[in-house]
Scaffold this active site. Sequence first.
Site, short mmCIF file in Angstrom:
data_model
loop_
_atom_site.label_atom_id
_atom_site.label_comp_id
_atom_site.label_asym_id
_atom_site.label_seq_id
_atom_site.Cartn_x
_atom_site.Cartn_y
_atom_site.Cartn_z
N GLN A 1 -5.04 -0.81 -4.60
CA GLN A 1 -5.61 -1.95 -5.31
C GLN A 1 -6.43 -1.52 -6.52
O GLN A 1 -6.44 -2.19 -7.56
CB GLN A 1 -6.48 -2.78 -4.36
CG GLN A 1 -7.00 -4.08 -4.98
CD GLN A 1 -7.73 -4.94 -3.97
OE1 GLN A 1 -7.38 -4.95 -2.78
NE2 GLN A 1 -8.75 -5.65 -4.42
N HIS B 1 -5.56 -6.37 3.35
CA HIS B 1 -4.65 -5.24 3.51
C HIS B 1 -4.21 -5.14 4.96
O HIS B 1 -5.03 -4.98 5.87
CB HIS B 1 -5.35 -3.94 3.10
CG HIS B 1 -5.64 -3.85 1.63
ND1 HIS B 1 -5.01 -2.94 0.80
CD2 HIS B 1 -6.49 -4.56 0.84
CE1 HIS B 1 -5.47 -3.10 -0.44
NE2 HIS B 1 -6.36 -4.08 -0.44
N CYS C 1 -2.72 -2.76 6.33
CA CYS C 1 -2.96 -1.44 6.89
C CYS C 1 -4.33 -1.37 7.55
O CYS C 1 -4.59 -0.48 8.37
CB CYS C 1 -2.83 -0.36 5.82
SG CYS C 1 -3.98 -0.52 4.44
N CYS D 1 0.84 -1.19 0.00
CA CYS D 1 0.00 0.00 0.00
C CYS D 1 0.88 1.25 0.00
O CYS D 1 1.81 1.36 0.81
CB CYS D 1 -0.90 -0.04 1.23
SG CYS D 1 -1.63 1.54 1.67
N GLU D 2 0.60 2.18 -0.90
CA GLU D 2 1.43 3.37 -0.99
C GLU D 2 1.17 4.36 0.15
O GLU D 2 1.95 5.29 0.36
CB GLU D 2 1.22 4.09 -2.33
CG GLU D 2 -0.16 4.68 -2.53
CD GLU D 2 -0.30 5.36 -3.88
OE1 GLU D 2 -1.06 6.33 -3.96
OE2 GLU D 2 0.35 4.91 -4.85
N HIS D 3 0.10 4.16 0.89
CA HIS D 3 -0.24 5.10 1.97
C HIS D 3 0.55 4.81 3.25
O HIS D 3 0.95 5.74 3.95
CB HIS D 3 -1.73 5.05 2.26
CG HIS D 3 -2.58 5.41 1.08
ND1 HIS D 3 -3.73 4.72 0.75
CD2 HIS D 3 -2.42 6.37 0.13
CE1 HIS D 3 -4.25 5.25 -0.34
NE2 HIS D 3 -3.47 6.24 -0.74
N HIS D 4 0.76 3.53 3.57
CA HIS D 4 1.47 3.17 4.80
C HIS D 4 2.68 2.26 4.54
O HIS D 4 3.38 1.89 5.48
CB HIS D 4 0.52 2.46 5.77
CG HIS D 4 -0.67 3.28 6.15
ND1 HIS D 4 -1.90 3.14 5.53
CD2 HIS D 4 -0.82 4.26 7.06
CE1 HIS D 4 -2.75 4.00 6.06
NE2 HIS D 4 -2.13 4.70 6.98
#
Length: 212
Positions: free
Chosen positions: A142, A170, A172, A101-104
Amino acid sequence: MSKKNLIQDDDDNIEGYVKIDRYNPELIDSLSTHYHSVLKQIGEDPAREGLLKTPERVAKAMLYLTQGYDLDAKSILKSAMFKEEYSQMVVVKDIEVYSMCEHHMLPFFGKAHVAYIPNGHVVGLSKIPRIVDVFARRLQVQERLTNEIRDCIQDTLHPLGVGIVIECRHLCMSMRGVQKQNSVTTTSAFTGEFLKEKTRAEFLNLIAAKLG
């Protein structure tokens, strides 16, 4: 700068088995320095025995998990395109997906189901999982991953239609935040014939069916 080089990593040598990874040594050194700093800032001691090689290991792991940036998915497909008068659905299902995941920058993982209807050309079956990996081995969401796989197949093979379904867990969501352990995220993307309800229903039935 390319991540490929002529460095052999034999850190995981076991009797009768040698793992060989190749990385850019300058990039490994740079990333290792950053991870060394991270360990100190979270309160760890990078000098203790168990962490001595951790910055280098994490650097190599990160380069492996993001190797998709160095790969061209369209070229992979084009390398195994064959003229064939077959116009029924081709489905490759249960393709393992491992991404971050690019956020976390935490992993998400699951399965991808890919289908296309040829329009004069088919592609070697092993290339479908390969292009899934190309896009998965990047920082992702995703939803975008699903669309990138669809668009690559559509733009390269020019089939009568493409159908993609991805199901992932996920970390996250399960390790932090809402901490929901059993949630699964499903995304889908379609082109051409798969926009028709009948074709899409056939695809969904095929990926739900069990052999035997």
